[in-house]
Design a protein around this motif. Structure first.
Motif, PDB file in Angstrom:
ATOM      1  N   UNK A 121       0.717  -1.122  -0.082  1.00 45.64           N
ATOM      2  CA  UNK A 121       0.103   0.037  -0.149  1.00 45.64           C
ATOM      3  C   UNK A 121       0.959   1.376   0.193  1.00 45.64           C
ATOM      4  N   UNK A 122       1.837   1.203   0.858  1.00 42.88           N
ATOM      5  CA  UNK A 122       2.875   2.481   0.827  1.00 42.88           C
ATOM      6  C   UNK A 122       3.624   2.402  -0.447  1.00 42.88           C
ATOM      7  N   UNK A 123       4.019   1.440  -1.103  1.00 43.86           N
ATOM      8  CA  UNK A 123       4.475   1.494  -2.401  1.00 43.86           C
ATOM      9  C   UNK A 123       3.837   2.000  -3.431  1.00 43.86           C
ATOM     10  N   UNK A 124       2.496   1.980  -3.498  1.00 44.56           N
ATOM     11  CA  UNK A 124       1.759   2.727  -4.346  1.00 44.56           C
ATOM     12  C   UNK A 124       1.757   4.159  -4.221  1.00 44.56           C
ATOM     13  N   UNK A 125       1.750   4.719  -2.891  1.00 46.17           N
ATOM     14  CA  UNK A 125       1.763   6.094  -2.770  1.00 46.17           C
ATOM     15  C   UNK A 125       3.194   6.544  -3.168  1.00 46.17           C
ATOM     16  N   UNK A 126       4.244   5.750  -3.076  1.00 43.36           N
ATOM     17  CA  UNK A 126       5.679   6.219  -3.154  1.00 43.36           C
ATOM     18  C   UNK A 126       5.810   6.330  -4.613  1.00 43.36           C
ATOM     19  N   UNK A 127       5.114   5.395  -5.443  1.00 44.79           N
ATOM     20  CA  UNK A 127       5.275   5.386  -6.823  1.00 44.79           C
ATOM     21  C   UNK A 127       4.683   6.747  -7.288  1.00 44.79           C
ATOM     22  N   UNK A 128       3.721   7.411  -6.950  1.00 40.98           N
ATOM     23  CA  UNK A 128       3.146   8.482  -7.266  1.00 40.98           C
ATOM     24  C   UNK A 128       4.122   9.461  -7.076  1.00 40.98           C
ATOM     25  N   UNK A 129       4.700   9.429  -5.983  1.00 40.00           N
ATOM     26  CA  UNK A 129       5.683  10.689  -5.678  1.00 40.00           C
ATOM     27  C   UNK A 129       6.853  10.527  -6.453  1.00 40.00           C
ATOM     28  N   UNK A 130       7.292   9.170  -6.799  1.00 37.69           N
ATOM     29  CA  UNK A 130       8.375   8.939  -7.919  1.00 37.69           C
ATOM     30  C   UNK A 130       8.058   9.968  -9.219  1.00 37.69           C
ATOM     31  N   UNK A 131       6.921   9.908  -9.453  1.00 35.67           N
ATOM     32  CA  UNK A 131       6.581  10.584 -10.850  1.00 35.67           C
ATOM     33  C   UNK A 131       6.645  11.950 -10.603  1.00 35.67           C
ATOM     34  N   UNK A 132       5.822  12.571  -9.189  1.00 38.11           N
ATOM     35  CA  UNK A 132       5.600  13.868  -8.808  1.00 38.11           C
ATOM     36  C   UNK A 132       7.290  14.569  -8.398  1.00 38.11           C
ATOM     37  N   UNK A 133       7.736  13.977  -7.541  1.00 43.45           N
ATOM     38  CA  UNK A 133       8.962  14.601  -7.035  1.00 43.45           C
ATOM     39  C   UNK A 133      10.382  14.245  -7.587  1.00 43.45           C
ATOM     40  N   UNK A 134      10.549  12.864  -7.921  1.00 42.78           N
ATOM     41  CA  UNK A 134      11.707  12.318  -8.380  1.00 42.78           C
ATOM     42  C   UNK A 134      11.808  12.703  -9.961  1.00 42.78           C
ATOM     43  N   UNK A 135      10.644  12.544 -10.793  1.00 49.41           N
ATOM     44  CA  UNK A 135      10.699  12.905 -12.174  1.00 49.41           C
ATOM     45  C   UNK A 135      10.450  14.389 -12.584  1.00 49.41           C
ATOM     46  N   UNK A 136       9.214  14.820 -12.074  1.00 45.91           N
ATOM     47  CA  UNK A 136       9.121  16.282 -12.413  1.00 45.91           C
ATOM     48  C   UNK A 136       9.446  17.362 -11.433  1.00 45.91           C
ATOM     49  N   UNK A 137      10.133  16.992 -10.178  1.00 48.56           N
ATOM     50  CA  UNK A 137      10.740  18.076  -9.451  1.00 48.56           C
ATOM     51  C   UNK A 137       9.707  18.709  -8.610  1.00 48.56           C
ATOM     52  N   UNK A 138       8.792  18.310  -8.350  1.00 48.39           N
ATOM     53  CA  UNK A 138       7.901  19.098  -7.413  1.00 48.39           C
ATOM     54  C   UNK A 138       7.354  18.199  -6.027  1.00 48.39           C
ATOM     55  N   UNK A 139       7.949  18.780  -5.061  1.00 48.04           N
ATOM     56  CA  UNK A 139       7.828  18.299  -3.669  1.00 48.04           C
ATOM     57  C   UNK A 139       6.501  18.131  -2.997  1.00 48.04           C
ATOM     58  N   UNK A 140       5.710  17.081  -2.751  1.00 46.14           N
ATOM     59  CA  UNK A 140       4.649  17.203  -2.094  1.00 46.14           C
ATOM     60  C   UNK A 140       4.730  16.475  -0.610  1.00 46.14           C
ATOM     61  N   UNK A 141       4.187  17.278   0.394  1.00 43.57           N
ATOM     62  CA  UNK A 141       3.901  16.501   1.751  1.00 43.57           C
ATOM     63  C   UNK A 141       2.614  15.974   1.814  1.00 43.57           C
ATOM     64  N   UNK A 142       1.544  16.255   0.898  1.00 46.86           N
ATOM     65  CA  UNK A 142       0.140  15.992   1.145  1.00 46.86           C
ATOM     66  C   UNK A 142      -0.376  14.783   0.441  1.00 46.86           C
ATOM     67  N   UNK A 143       0.291  13.735   0.208  1.00 46.88           N
ATOM     68  CA  UNK A 143      -0.141  12.774  -0.301  1.00 46.88           C
ATOM     69  C   UNK A 143      -0.829  11.888   0.423  1.00 46.88           C
ATOM     70  N   UNK A 144      -0.717  11.973   1.720  1.00 42.81           N
ATOM     71  CA  UNK A 144      -1.445  11.049   2.579  1.00 42.81           C
ATOM     72  C   UNK A 144      -3.168  11.478   2.638  1.00 42.81           C
ATOM     73  N   UNK A 145      -3.150  12.601   2.560  1.00 42.06           N
ATOM     74  CA  UNK A 145      -4.513  13.439   2.256  1.00 42.06           C
ATOM     75  C   UNK A 145      -5.294  12.579   0.879  1.00 42.06           C
ATOM     76  N   UNK A 146      -4.681  12.464  -0.191  1.00 46.70           N
ATOM     77  CA  UNK A 146      -5.173  11.746  -1.216  1.00 46.70           C
ATOM     78  C   UNK A 146      -5.427  10.346  -0.826  1.00 46.70           C
ATOM     79  N   UNK A 147      -4.585   9.477   0.099  1.00 45.42           N
ATOM     80  CA  UNK A 147      -5.001   8.185   0.645  1.00 45.42           C
ATOM     81  C   UNK A 147      -6.295   8.357   1.419  1.00 45.42           C
ATOM     82  N   UNK A 148      -6.405   9.236   2.160  1.00 43.37           N
ATOM     83  CA  UNK A 148      -7.508   9.414   2.850  1.00 43.37           C
ATOM     84  C   UNK A 148      -8.866   9.764   1.915  1.00 43.37           C
ATOM     85  N   UNK A 149      -8.816  10.605   0.817  1.00 43.13           N
ATOM     86  CA  UNK A 149      -9.664  10.569   0.208  1.00 43.13           C
ATOM     87  C   UNK A 149     -10.408   9.476  -0.500  1.00 43.13           C
ATOM     88  N   UNK A 150      -9.317   8.439  -0.948  1.00 41.86           N
ATOM     89  CA  UNK A 150      -9.667   7.057  -1.358  1.00 41.86           C
ATOM     90  C   UNK A 150     -10.209   6.207  -0.454  1.00 41.86           C
TER      91      UNK A 150
END
Length: 617
Positions: free
Chosen positions: A57-86
């Motif tokens: 489950x954590x890997x799925x969130x980290x995968x999204x951050x790989x695209x967002x932060x590691x690839x596109x260079x946009x740092x996000x601390x709020x992904x847990x909130x999207x986990x909560x929405x789902x």
């Protein structure tokens, strides 16, 4: 000697008679990983199977951050909130919390809860991204903290969502008549989602859309100049990361069968970011490694330290923080880079279909004006960088723009390429007034450019860097790329990139990392990238800087060939020997104004030019 000769020195050495050590392919490594996952539930105790569920489950969130932060260079601390929405969307719908009379047809089914959760997250991410992604620098991560906290308190304040007490009675997922009502049964579904997310993410990165996302790290100016809609690319990757987090929330809700706001707070968002960075923020498989390391490490510390140091303090948090600092200092590129060095995997060279051809632009009639500046003035407060500059560039000619340092050449270059907007005056490209339209509009009408300071993506291959230049000539979108339905379009783009590299003499090193090339070769690479756009106007900003004599001669031969083909070339250069033997006409600037224009032999004897360069005859 051509430009390609220095590149050959960078090519891999030929194998010895004993043969090279065979490296496993990426497909082989993936197959071994999938096999280990398959036997895991049969070999591991139930506790570790459950732990693997949470790692997935954590890997799925980290995968999204790989695209967002590691690839596109946009740092996000709020992904847990999207986990909560789902999680909360499927929890409310599948538990019947709305009541039988409200959306009754939608309630009770976890699968409808998944669809609803993804839809709610998509709308929320679109709205949040429209506001947050306008921020840059340190304001962007601060913005993600703000909306992450807001959604967290929304979850805890709503009576519909159970408040701080939480929401129960969430049913198990049923798949083919089997209730996935235990961690061992959920294991297969969770890791199917993870592997699907990893494969589609890797497919996306190896595509036209993925290169557009990766180009964001090279700077918005470069990306827009290549025709990439940077705002769209940022929004796409932001939504994709949010949807992956939402899917993780759906899995979490039906694994726990109960949810409360606690797992969706800011500290969990920080943990997810740690997972991505520690594993290797630019690596898809590093996200899985980071999620595993962080989850297992936290579990061990929570079990071990209270037994050693007592339960009076949160010693595991302190030790965890220290360990994170040590890991990041020892391997700033992430743990996956260490694994890659220990277990090198054979790089998969993309298949290039030489028969594929992209449509070509019809070049303007030779001698016609293709780029024109009329009374262009650019003011920065009280400073006038360009003052009523006039300039005409014709198809089939090379025009030189020269002047001493501080003359305003770079500012003028930016006006002509759409990076900056004139305070007054007009810039016409192929007859259209382009003032204020931005560099992407210039690129779509046939203008391509290089940069004074080389702007490449050093970790990407030479071939992929050039393929970014052909972005506007491709058409496949995000979904076809994620499921590899874009192979025909992708093959044509890569074939065009390969042809341009061979055209400029860099064909021997197309599969090397761009950062491994010498500076002179990188400048030639930028020209190949610009040519991949199939331009009718080519703007070169000091292309000969850093080149050796023979490389300059090869560059001159290339530019003469382009001129013979009917291309219009504007050249800003300080090397006067290179310029005088190459250009058809010259425009000379000093203090933001044009002081001379004409044939090279006329300009170099002009008294005003001699005064500007030499202080008088």
């Amino acid at each position: 000697m051509s430009v390609s000769q220095p590149a050959r020195a960078l090519a891999p050495a030929p194998a010895t008679s004993a043969g090279p050590r065979r490296r496993p392919s990426r497909l082989m490594v993936g197959a071994v990983f999938a096999a280990l996952l398959a036997v895991g539930p049969y070999l591991l105790p139930p506790f570790y199977v459950s732990l693997l569920d949470y790692i997935g489950i954590a890997s799925l969130v980290a995968l999204g951050l790989t695209l967002l932060t590691g690839t596109a260079g946009m740092t996000s601390f709020g992904q847990a909130a999207f986990v909560g929405l789902g999680a909360y969307t499927t929890g409310v719908l599948s538990s019947g919390a709305l009541g039988a009379d409200t959306l009754g047809w939608l309630q009770g089914s976890p699968w409808l809860g998944l669809a609803a959760g993804l839809l709610v997250t998509f709308v929320a991410a679109l709205a949040i991204g429209s506001l947050t992604l306008r921020l840059s620098g340190h304001y962007l991560p601060l913005g993600t903290i703000a909306w992450g906290i807001s959604l967290y308190y929304l979850f805890g304040s709503s009576t519909l969502l159970g408040g701080q007490s939480g929401l129960g009675n969430i049913p198990a997922i049923a798949l083919f008549g089997l209730d996935l009502d235990s961690p061992a049964r959920m294991y297969w579904l969770i890791w199917a989602f993870v592997l699907a997310g990893a494969v589609t993410s890797q497919n996306l990165l190896d595509s036209r859309e993925g290169r557009a996302i990766r180009a964001l790290k090279g700077g918005v100016t470069m990306a827009e100049a290549m025709g990439v809609n940077s705002s769209r690319a940022r929004m796409v990757v932001f939504i994709l990361a949010a949807l992956q987090a939402s899917a993780a929330g759906w899995l979490y809700a039906h694994l726990q069968r109960f949810i409360n706001p606690s797992p969706f707070g800011l500290h969990y968002g920080i943990d997810y970011l740690f997972m991505s960075v520690v594993g290797g923020a630019s690596s898809v498989w590093g996200a899985l490694l980071g999620a595993g390391v962080i989850t297992v490490l936290k579990q061990w510390l929570q079990d071990l330290l209270p037994a050693l140091l007592g339960r009076s303090g949160n010693f595991e948090v302190i030790v965890f923080g220290v360990l994170m600092i040590v890991i990041l200092q020892s391997s700033s590129a992430g743990l996956w880079s260490l694994v890659a060095r220990l277990l090198p995997v054979a790089a998969r060279a993309p298949r290039i279909d030489r028969a594929s051809r992209l449509s070509r632009r019809a070049l303007p009639e030779r001698g016609s004006v293709v780029l024109e500046a009329r009374k262009v003035t650019r003011r920065f407060g009280g400073l006038v960088a360009n003052n009523e500059m006039d300039l005409q560039l014709r198809a089939g000619e090379i025009l030189g723009l020269i002047g001493p340092n501080g003359a305003g050449k770079s500012t003028m270059f930016n006006q002509l390429s759409g990076v900056d907007t004139p305070t007054s005056g007009q810039v016409l490209l192929c007859g259209a007034d382009m003032r204020g339209k931005g560099s992407r509009a210039f690129a779509s009408r046939g203008l391509s450019r290089t940069f004074q300071h080389v702007r490449l993506l050093p970790q990407m291959s030479v071939l992929e860097n050039v393929a970014i230049g052909a972005h506007l000539r491709g058409h496949a979108g995000v979904l076809p790329a994620a499921w590899r339905l874009d192979r025909k379009d992708e093959g044509a783009l890569l074939a065009e990139a390969a042809r341009q590299l061979e055209r400029v003499g860099l064909g021997d090193c197309m599969h090397l990392p761009a950062g491994s090339l010498a500076l002179g070769q990188q400048r030639i690479l930028e020209i190949a990238r610009a040519l991949a756009a199939d331009p009718c106007v080519l703007l070169l900003d000091e292309p000969a800087a850093g080149l050796r004599l023979q490389e300059k001669q090869a560059l001159g031969d290339l530019l003469r060939k382009l001129r013979a083909e009917g291309l219009a070339v504007l050249l800003v250069e300080h090397d006067m020997d290179f310029v005088m033997g190459l250009v058809d006409r010259l425009v000379v600037m000093e203090f933001g104004t044009r002081i001379a224009a004409g044939l090279p032999e006329e300009v170099q004897n002009d008294p005003a030019v001699l005064e500007a360069y030499l202080g008088g005859v």
